[in-house]
Design an enzyme around this catalytic site. Structure first.
Site, PDB file in Angstrom:
ATOM      1  CE  LYS A 217      -4.391  -1.823   1.521  1.00 16.80           C
ATOM      2  NZ  LYS A 217      -5.412  -1.948   2.559  1.00 16.80           N
ATOM      3  NE  ARG A 251      -7.466  -8.043   0.803  1.00 12.64           N
ATOM      4  CZ  ARG A 251      -7.005  -7.220  -0.141  1.00 12.64           C
ATOM      5  NH1 ARG A 251      -5.974  -6.435   0.117  1.00 12.64           N
ATOM      6  NH2 ARG A 251      -7.575  -7.185  -1.322  1.00 12.64           N
TER       7      ARG A 251
END
Ligand code: 7PJ
Length: 272
Positions: A217, A251
């Protein structure tokens, strides 16, 4: 694995992200994409993945919404293809129709970045009787990174998740089937994300497993200055911090490497 045992398996679990490529080409190209995705699923299984997370709606910052039919077309054939491999599958969606179709096609769990706030979503999961991940997001994907604001991000995220757990259990969802996620990058500045990571164990008071998703991210790009494809080391670093701070599901895109990190973490944990 039965649907209800998914959240009680040995942890931390590694959840692998399987993106479904948007597809406006011919049937041939569609088959090609489906085949590629199925191949990646097989690879993740060989790498030791615990859950494969399939999503047909892009919720990245700036992404626009996807129509129901399009989302169904993206995810249902892929779930049908992968389910026979026996690996637990989660469906990353906010739409009750997609939840139903995905679970009927062989998915085991719902992963909703909108925490079942869409009309009919709680009822769908209550009827399906499957595990669900409730994620926190401030705003909507298209604009959420414009100016995220909190007075106390950890408290506010925890309060929101507590309310969503209550809303779900009030409608008949078993608390044992719920996990929560602070939603890294979903309406959060770098400082907000880091506060949540550092105080992740604070969410344990909610009494359900915590899922953390920071893989590749932009918060990692902000820290390292690295492009999205060069964030492996940073992704592994935050995965380990999340495990140490109590996350039960991680995740990630890079399954093989994260499984190694998890196994090192567990080995150290079990030493005298
Ligand atoms: C997350 C997610 C996350 C959960 C995405 C991306 C954006 N679901 N879906 N948690 N992120 N539960 O992978 O960069 O953090 S899509």
């Amino acid at each position: 694995m039965s649907k209800s045992s998914l959240l009680s398996a040995p942890t931390p679990l590694v959840m692998g992200v399987l993106n479904v490529t948007p597809d406006s080409f011919s049937d041939g190209a569609k088959y090609h994409h489906l085949d590629l995705a199925a191949k990646r699923a097989l690879q993740m299984i060989e790498e030791g993945v615990d859950i494969i997370d399939i999503g047909g709606e892009s919720t990245r910052p700036g992404a626009s919404e996807v129509e129901l039919d399009e989302e169904l077309k993206r995810v249902v054939p892929l779930i049908e293809k992968i389910a026979p491999l026996g690996v637990p599958i989660s469906i990353d969606t906010s739409k009750p129709e997609v939840m139903r179709a995905a679970i009927n096609a062989g998915a085991h769990m719902v992963n909703d970045v909108r925490a079942l706030q869409e009309n009919g979503a709680i009822d769908a999961v209550a009827e399906l009787g499957c595990p669900v991940c409730l994620m926190h997001m401030q705003g909507q994907p298209r604009t959420m990174q414009n100016n995220p604001e909190y007075i106390d991000v950890v408290e506010e995220v925890a309060d929101f998740l507590a309310k969503r757990i209550t809303a779900c259990t009030a409608k008949g969802i078993d608390k044992d089937l719920i996990c929560v996620d602070p939603g890294f990058g979903f309406g959060k500045s770098l400082a907000h994300n880091l506060s949540l990571l550092n105080n992740l164990s604070h969410l344990e008071k909610l009494g359900v497993p915590v899922l953390a998703g920071m893989s590749r991210k932009s918060m990692l790009g902000q820290i390292t200055g690295k492009d999205v494809n060069e964030r492996l080391a940073a992704s592994l670093a935050v995965a380990l911090i999340a495990m140490q701070n109590g996350a039960k599901i991680i995740r990630v895109h890079d399954v093989k490497e994260t499984v190694d990190v998890r196994n090192v973490y567990l080995a150290a944990l079990s030493a005298n």
